[in-house]
Design a protein around this motif. Structure first.
Motif, PDB file in Angstrom:
ATOM      1  N   PHE A  19       0.821  -1.219   0.000  1.00 49.49           N
ATOM      2  CA  PHE A  19       0.000   0.000   0.000  1.00 49.49           C
ATOM      3  C   PHE A  19       0.854   1.267   0.000  1.00 49.49           C
ATOM      4  CE2 PHE A  19      -2.933  -3.269   1.434  1.00 49.49           C
ATOM      5  CZ  PHE A  19      -4.051  -2.994   0.651  1.00 49.49           C
ATOM      6  N   PRO A  20       1.795   1.426   0.935  1.00 49.37           N
ATOM      7  CA  PRO A  20       2.631   2.632   0.838  1.00 49.37           C
ATOM      8  C   PRO A  20       3.541   2.622  -0.390  1.00 49.37           C
ATOM      9  CG  PRO A  20       3.416   1.181   2.597  1.00 49.37           C
ATOM     10  CD  PRO A  20       2.082   0.649   2.151  1.00 49.37           C
ATOM     11  N   ALA A  21       3.977   1.439  -0.822  1.00 53.49           N
ATOM     12  CA  ALA A  21       4.826   1.368  -2.020  1.00 53.49           C
ATOM     13  C   ALA A  21       4.080   1.901  -3.239  1.00 53.49           C
ATOM     14  CB  ALA A  21       5.279  -0.073  -2.260  1.00 53.49           C
ATOM     15  N   MET A  22       2.817   1.535  -3.388  1.00 54.68           N
ATOM     16  CA  MET A  22       2.025   2.013  -4.517  1.00 54.68           C
ATOM     17  C   MET A  22       1.676   3.488  -4.362  1.00 54.68           C
ATOM     18  SD  MET A  22      -0.517  -1.154  -5.529  1.00 54.68           S
ATOM     19  CE  MET A  22      -1.369  -1.202  -3.943  1.00 54.68           C
ATOM     20  N   LYS A  23       1.353   3.894  -3.128  1.00 54.10           N
ATOM     21  CA  LYS A  23       0.972   5.286  -2.878  1.00 54.10           C
ATOM     22  C   LYS A  23       2.092   6.237  -3.300  1.00 54.10           C
ATOM     23  CE  LYS A  23      -1.701   8.507  -0.990  1.00 54.10           C
ATOM     24  NZ  LYS A  23      -3.037   8.845  -1.528  1.00 54.10           N
ATOM     25  N   VAL A  24       3.321   5.918  -2.929  1.00 54.25           N
ATOM     26  CA  VAL A  24       4.456   6.763  -3.292  1.00 54.25           C
ATOM     27  C   VAL A  24       4.700   6.720  -4.801  1.00 54.25           C
ATOM     28  CG1 VAL A  24       6.949   7.066  -3.040  1.00 54.25           C
ATOM     29  CG2 VAL A  24       5.541   6.564  -1.034  1.00 54.25           C
ATOM     30  N   SER A  25       4.578   5.551  -5.406  1.00 61.19           N
ATOM     31  CA  SER A  25       4.835   5.403  -6.844  1.00 61.19           C
ATOM     32  C   SER A  25       3.864   6.210  -7.691  1.00 61.19           C
ATOM     33  CB  SER A  25       4.765   3.929  -7.239  1.00 61.19           C
ATOM     34  OG  SER A  25       5.773   3.181  -6.582  1.00 61.19           O
ATOM     35  N   PRO A 197      14.558   6.381  -9.006  1.00 59.19           N
ATOM     36  CA  PRO A 197      14.576   5.013  -8.479  1.00 59.19           C
ATOM     37  C   PRO A 197      13.386   4.704  -7.566  1.00 59.19           C
ATOM     38  CG  PRO A 197      16.194   6.376  -7.337  1.00 59.19           C
ATOM     39  CD  PRO A 197      15.678   7.188  -8.474  1.00 59.19           C
ATOM     40  N   VAL A 198      12.702   5.754  -7.090  1.00 64.23           N
ATOM     41  CA  VAL A 198      11.608   5.549  -6.136  1.00 64.23           C
ATOM     42  C   VAL A 198      10.472   4.721  -6.738  1.00 64.23           C
ATOM     43  CG1 VAL A 198       9.855   6.692  -4.705  1.00 64.23           C
ATOM     44  CG2 VAL A 198      12.178   7.617  -4.832  1.00 64.23           C
ATOM     45  N   PRO A 199       9.879   5.104  -7.885  1.00 66.23           N
ATOM     46  CA  PRO A 199       8.811   4.277  -8.444  1.00 66.23           C
ATOM     47  C   PRO A 199       9.303   2.907  -8.885  1.00 66.23           C
ATOM     48  CG  PRO A 199       9.437   5.980  -9.994  1.00 66.23           C
ATOM     49  CD  PRO A 199      10.110   6.316  -8.699  1.00 66.23           C
ATOM     50  N   TRP A 200      10.562   2.820  -9.328  1.00 72.52           N
ATOM     51  CA  TRP A 200      11.098   1.516  -9.715  1.00 72.52           C
ATOM     52  C   TRP A 200      11.189   0.578  -8.513  1.00 72.52           C
ATOM     53  CZ3 TRP A 200      10.699  -0.294 -14.250  1.00 72.52           C
ATOM     54  CH2 TRP A 200      10.822   0.518 -15.375  1.00 72.52           C
ATOM     55  N   ALA A 201      11.494   1.143  -7.340  1.00 68.67           N
ATOM     56  CA  ALA A 201      11.511   0.322  -6.122  1.00 68.67           C
ATOM     57  C   ALA A 201      10.114  -0.243  -5.851  1.00 68.67           C
ATOM     58  CB  ALA A 201      11.997   1.143  -4.936  1.00 68.67           C
TER      59      ALA A 201
END
Length: 275
Positions: A19-25, A197-201
Motif C-alpha cells: 500500500f505505501p509502495a504504490m501510494k508513493v509510486s 529510483p523511487v517508483p522503480w523500487a
C-alpha cells in the motif's frame, strides 16, 4: 494453522506493505501504467523462471477469468489510492473477507449463515466511519470497495479452479492482468518511463514479491484450505498495511477512522469465528 495456512499469512504480510509502495509510486506514474509495469515484469520473470512449465493451454481460459478479476481489483484499488490514504485503502480492501461467503454461495453453492450477514453489516458500518461518516462515501474509498468485491471473486474462483496446475494458472492470470492493464494504459494514460529510483523500487517490490512470489504460493497453498478460511487469513492484510503506512509515510487515522477500522476488523474476525 497448517503449513499452507502459515504460507498464506506470509503472503498477506507482503501484500500489506504494497500500500505505501504504490501510494508513493503514484506521484511518478499514472495508476494503470504502474500496473502494466508491475504485471509485465512479473509475467516475464515467471516465464524466465519456469519456462514451458507455465505455458499450459488447459489453464488459458481460467487464467483469463482470474486475470480479469485481478485487473478490476487492482485497477479499482490503485485508482482509489489516488483519492484516499494508504491506511484507508488497506482496511477497505479487506472487505473482500466479508464479501467472499456471498460470492462462494453464488458460485460454489456454499451455505450462508446469519453470522455472514452480521459480519457484512459491521464491516459496512466501518466503511461508513473510515470514509468520514458523511452521507457520501469518499470516491477513493468507494473505488476500493469495488476492488474488494473483485478480489472476493478472485479468491472464490481460485478455489473453483483448484485442480488445475497452479504455476500455469498463476502465470496466465498475471499475464492477462498485464495485457489488460497495458491496453487500458495505452488508450487512456500518457506513456511514462520513470527516471527516479523511487517508483522503480515500488514496481520491483510489487512485481517480484507481491506478484510472482505471492500469487505462485497462493495458487499452490490455497487449495489446501477452504475459500472462506483463506479469506480470513488474508484479513490480517489491513493491519500490516496500516503498520507499513505508519512506518513509511507517517499516516495515522482520525478517531472516527480508527473506530471504522475496528468495526471492519470486528466484521472480519466475526467471520474468523465462523467455523
Amino acid at each position: 494453522m497448517n503449513r499452507s495456512e502459515l504460507v498464506l499469512l506470509g503472503i498477506t504480510a507482503i501484500w500489506g506493505f504494497t500500500f505505501p509502495a504504490m501510494k508513493v509510486s503514484l506521484e511518478y506514474l499514472p495508476p494503470i501504467l504502474f500496473l502494466a509495469y508491475r504485471f509485465g515484469i512479473a509475467s516475464l520473470l515467471m516465464l524466465l523462471l519456469f519456462r514451458s512449465r507455465v505455458l499450459r493451454w488447459n489453464t488459458f481460459s481460467e487464467g483469463f477469468i482470474l486475470g480479469l478479476t485481478l485487473f478490476f481489483g487492482h485497477g479499482f484499488q490503485i485508482v482509489g489510492l489516488k483519492y484516499t490514504t494508504a491506511s484507508n485503502s488497506a482496511f477497505v480492501t479487506s472487505l473482500y473477507v466479508v464479501f467472499t461467503p456471498f460470492i462462494a454461495y453464488f458460485l460454489l453453492g456454499e451455505k450462508l449463515k446469519g453470522r455472514d450477514a452480521l459480519s457484512l453489516a459491521l464491516a459496512l458500518a466501518g466503511l461508513y466511519l473510515i470514509s468520514g461518516a458523511s452521507t457520501k462515501i469518499g470516491y477513493g474509498d468507494l473505488l476500493t470497495a469495488l476492488c474488494a468485491l473483485s478480489f472476493a471473486f478472485q479468491i472464490v474462483l481460485v478455489q473453483r479452479f483448484g485442480t488445475k496446475d497452479y504455476l500455469s494458472l498463476a502465470f496466465w492470470q498475471i499475464t492477462w492482468n498485464f495485457i489488460l492493464s497495458l491496453i487500458f494504459a495505452l488508450l487512456f494514460e500518457p506513456p511514462t518511463v520513470p527516471r527516479s529510483p523511487v517508483p522503480w523500487a515500488g514496481i520491483l517490490y510489487t512485481s517480484i514479491f507481491a506478484t510472482v512470489l505471492a500469487f505462485t504460493l497462493q495458487m499452490k497453498h490455497q487449495r489446501n484450505t477452504k475459500a472462506h478460511k483463506a479469506a480470513l487469513i488474508y484479513s490480517a492484510e489491513p493491519i500490516f498495511g496500516s503498520l507499513a503506512a505508519f512506518l513509511t509515510l507517517g499516516e495515522v487515522l482520525t478517531p472516527k477512522g480508527y473506530l471504522g477500522a475496528a468495526l471492519i476488523m470486528a466484521g472480519i474476525w466475526n467471520e474468523v469465528r465462523k467455523n
